[in-house]
Design an enzyme around this catalytic site. Structure first.
Site, short mmCIF file in Angstrom:
data_model
loop_
_atom_site.label_atom_id
_atom_site.label_comp_id
_atom_site.label_asym_id
_atom_site.label_seq_id
_atom_site.Cartn_x
_atom_site.Cartn_y
_atom_site.Cartn_z
N ARG A 269 0.87 -1.19 0.00
CA ARG A 269 0.00 0.00 0.00
C ARG A 269 0.90 1.23 0.00
O ARG A 269 1.77 1.37 0.84
CB ARG A 269 -1.01 -0.01 1.15
CG ARG A 269 -0.46 0.17 2.53
CD ARG A 269 -1.52 0.50 3.56
NE ARG A 269 -1.13 0.08 4.89
CZ ARG A 269 -0.25 0.71 5.67
NH1 ARG A 269 0.33 1.82 5.26
NH2 ARG A 269 0.05 0.23 6.86
N HIS A 273 -2.08 3.51 6.36
CA HIS A 273 -3.08 2.47 6.61
C HIS A 273 -4.50 3.02 6.41
O HIS A 273 -5.34 2.41 5.79
CB HIS A 273 -2.94 1.94 8.04
CG HIS A 273 -4.11 1.11 8.47
ND1 HIS A 273 -4.29 -0.18 8.04
CD2 HIS A 273 -5.18 1.40 9.27
CE1 HIS A 273 -5.42 -0.66 8.55
NE2 HIS A 273 -5.97 0.28 9.29
N TYR A 282 6.69 4.52 10.90
CA TYR A 282 7.09 3.10 11.01
C TYR A 282 7.66 2.48 9.74
O TYR A 282 8.03 1.33 9.75
CB TYR A 282 5.94 2.25 11.54
CG TYR A 282 4.66 2.30 10.71
CD1 TYR A 282 4.52 1.52 9.55
CD2 TYR A 282 3.60 3.14 11.07
CE1 TYR A 282 3.36 1.57 8.78
CE2 TYR A 282 2.44 3.19 10.31
CZ TYR A 282 2.33 2.41 9.17
OH TYR A 282 1.19 2.46 8.42
C1 LIG Z 1 -10.14 -8.02 15.71
C2 LIG Z 1 -9.55 -6.69 15.38
N1 LIG Z 1 -8.39 -6.29 15.93
C3 LIG Z 1 -7.86 -5.09 15.63
C4 LIG Z 1 -8.49 -4.25 14.75
C5 LIG Z 1 -7.88 -2.89 14.40
N2 LIG Z 1 -7.35 -2.98 13.02
C6 LIG Z 1 -8.03 -2.46 11.97
S1 LIG Z 1 -7.24 -2.70 10.52
C7 LIG Z 1 -5.96 -3.52 11.29
C8 LIG Z 1 -4.79 -4.03 10.51
C9 LIG Z 1 -5.12 -5.15 9.58
O1 LIG Z 1 -4.02 -5.39 8.75
P1 LIG Z 1 -4.09 -6.36 7.53
O2 LIG Z 1 -4.96 -7.52 7.84
O3 LIG Z 1 -2.71 -6.65 7.09
O4 LIG Z 1 -4.85 -5.51 6.40
P2 LIG Z 1 -4.37 -4.12 5.71
O5 LIG Z 1 -5.05 -3.03 6.50
O6 LIG Z 1 -2.89 -4.07 5.78
O7 LIG Z 1 -4.86 -4.15 4.31
C10 LIG Z 1 -6.17 -3.57 12.66
C11 LIG Z 1 -5.23 -4.19 13.62
C12 LIG Z 1 -9.72 -4.69 14.20
N3 LIG Z 1 -10.39 -3.95 13.31
N4 LIG Z 1 -10.22 -5.90 14.51
#
Ligand SMILES: Cc1ncc(C[n+]2csc(CCOP(=O)(O)OP(=O)(O)O)c2C)c(N)n1
Ligand SMILES: [Mg+2]
Length: 367
Positions: A269, A273, A282
């Site tokens: 990306r 985020h 980071y």
């Molecule tokens: C169960 C849960 N834990 C934490 C979060 C907070 N959170 C939202 S997006 C995210 C990161 C997810 O990363 P990834 O699966 O790699 O997807 P990306 O955003 O990188 O596309 C987190 C930790 C959440 N939404 N749900």
């Protein structure tokens, strides 16, 4: 002859690629997509990029409250939309998938309506921005809790198998999702049941600020498929044709009754985020710039140009056409008007319980 549903080997040490950096075809089978399809893939990637840019303007101008940029994920997302039977198969997406939603055919008016919570949103503005859904296109409404949509995707696939519908459930998620309990429970059960499901990681190497090596000790996501007894494919997700062919093969094998697959599409990306993140804290700028040089649009553009299917004039015309479509959709979404707050009490249960009725009455007094 290798059947077109068994062209690719699972668990390759290097990502599967079909387009080289200079735009050359690397496949060991003949390209069987016509010119219209190739041009359409490019158009949808460009539209995904432009929608992403438009969302950024929405947040900067205070019109929406949250965005999750998808630039860098276009090849992966567009490939998925093209690899399934639209409106027949089911998609269980995650929040970063607006390029997939657009390529699948969700109208810009509905996507913008969702971002702005206007009456153009078929889900009545009751989800946070970047959480669309479409009943017409079997696009399951995005669920915020990471990986919580994986068991429902498995359940839908099991039901498709039991009813013999011939449909497939495709479920997408990020790399971070693959460390969640729901992820393991869902894929395990789909595998045990031989359900027609395809699980796709858009691995961009970060879960917000947590980089890949801090959230899993597994060298690849694809190899986690070993534990479920299903094939796992490692793919260059910045390569639209590799992503398309591998996902299509997995979808068609699922449809033929061969059970689920796991596909890891390696992407990046470019943006933060979300609109609530400062990624400069980071990850180094040089890393972002290095990935940008492998841009999926640039690579596919070179591929098309080599075949006489791309030139600057066509690109400019396409951009003007897409821009007009997006602006029209945005205008229609805005003109639909804000969602009345009391809509939040609709469609929850067949009969509204007493406490919701009371809350609704209290709200009406405030309006
Ligand atoms: C169960 C849960 N834990 C934490 C979060 C907070 N959170 C939202 S997006 C995210 C990161 C997810 O990363 P990834 O699966 O790699 O997807 P990306 O955003 O990188 O596309 C987190 C930790 C959440 N939404 N749900
Ligand atoms: Mg990620």
């Amino acid at each position: 002859m290798v059947k077109d549903t068994h062209r690719f080997q699972p668990f390759t040490p290097e990502p599967i690629r079909l387009i080289g950096e200079k735009g050359e075809w690397l496949g060991d089978f003949p390209l069987d997509l016509d010119e219209d399809k190739l041009r359409r893939l490019y158009r949808d990637m460009l539209a995904a990029r432009m929608l992403d840019e438009r969302y950024t303007i929405l947040i900067r101008t205070g019109k929406t409250s949250f965005i999750a940029p998808s630039a860098g994920h276009e090849a992966a997302q567009v490939a998925i939309a093209h690899a399934i039977r639209r409106g027949f198969d089911w998609v269980f997406p995650y929040y970063r998938d607006h390029g997939l939603a657009l390529a699948l055919g969700i109208p810009p008016k509905e996507l913008f309506g969702q971002m702005l919570a206007t009456q153009a949103d078929p889900n009545k503005g009751r989800q946070m921005p970047e959480h669309p859904g479409s009943k017409a296109l079997n696009y399951f409404t995005v669920a915020s809790p990471i990986a919580s949509h994986v068991p429902p995707a498995a359940g839908a696939a099991i039901s498709m198998k039991l009813q013999g519908t011939g449909q497939v459930a495709v479920c997408t998620f990020g790399d971070g999702a693959t460390s969640e309990g729901d992820w393991y429970a869902g894929i395990n059960f789909a595998a045990v049941q031989g359900a027609p499901a395809v699980f796709i990681a858009e691995n961009n190497f970060y879960a917000i600020s947590v980089d890949y090596r801090h959230q899993t000790h597994s060298p690849t996501i694809a190899e986690k498929a070993h534990a479920f007894g299903i094939p796992g494919y490692l793919v260059d997700g910045m390569d639209v044709l590799a992503s398309y062919y591998v996902v299509r093969e997995a979808v068609e094998r699922a449809r033929m009754g061969e059970g689920p697959s796991l596909v890891e599409l390696r992407v990046y990306r470019y943006g933060p985020h979300s609109s609530a993140d400062d990624d400069s804290r980071y990850r180094p700028r040089e890393e972002v710039e290095a990935w940008r040089k492998r841009d999926p649009l640039g690579r596919f553009q070179r591929f098309l140009e080599e075949r006489g299917l791309w030139n600057l004039e066509w690109e400019e015309d396409l951009k003007a056409e897409i821009r007009a479509e997006l602006e029209r959709g945005l205008k229609e979404a805005e003109e639909a008007g804000a969602v009345p707050p009391e809509w939040m009490f609709d469609d929850i249960l067949a009969e509204k319980p007493w406490h919701l009725k009371r809350q609704e009455a209290l709200l009406r007094e405030e309006l």
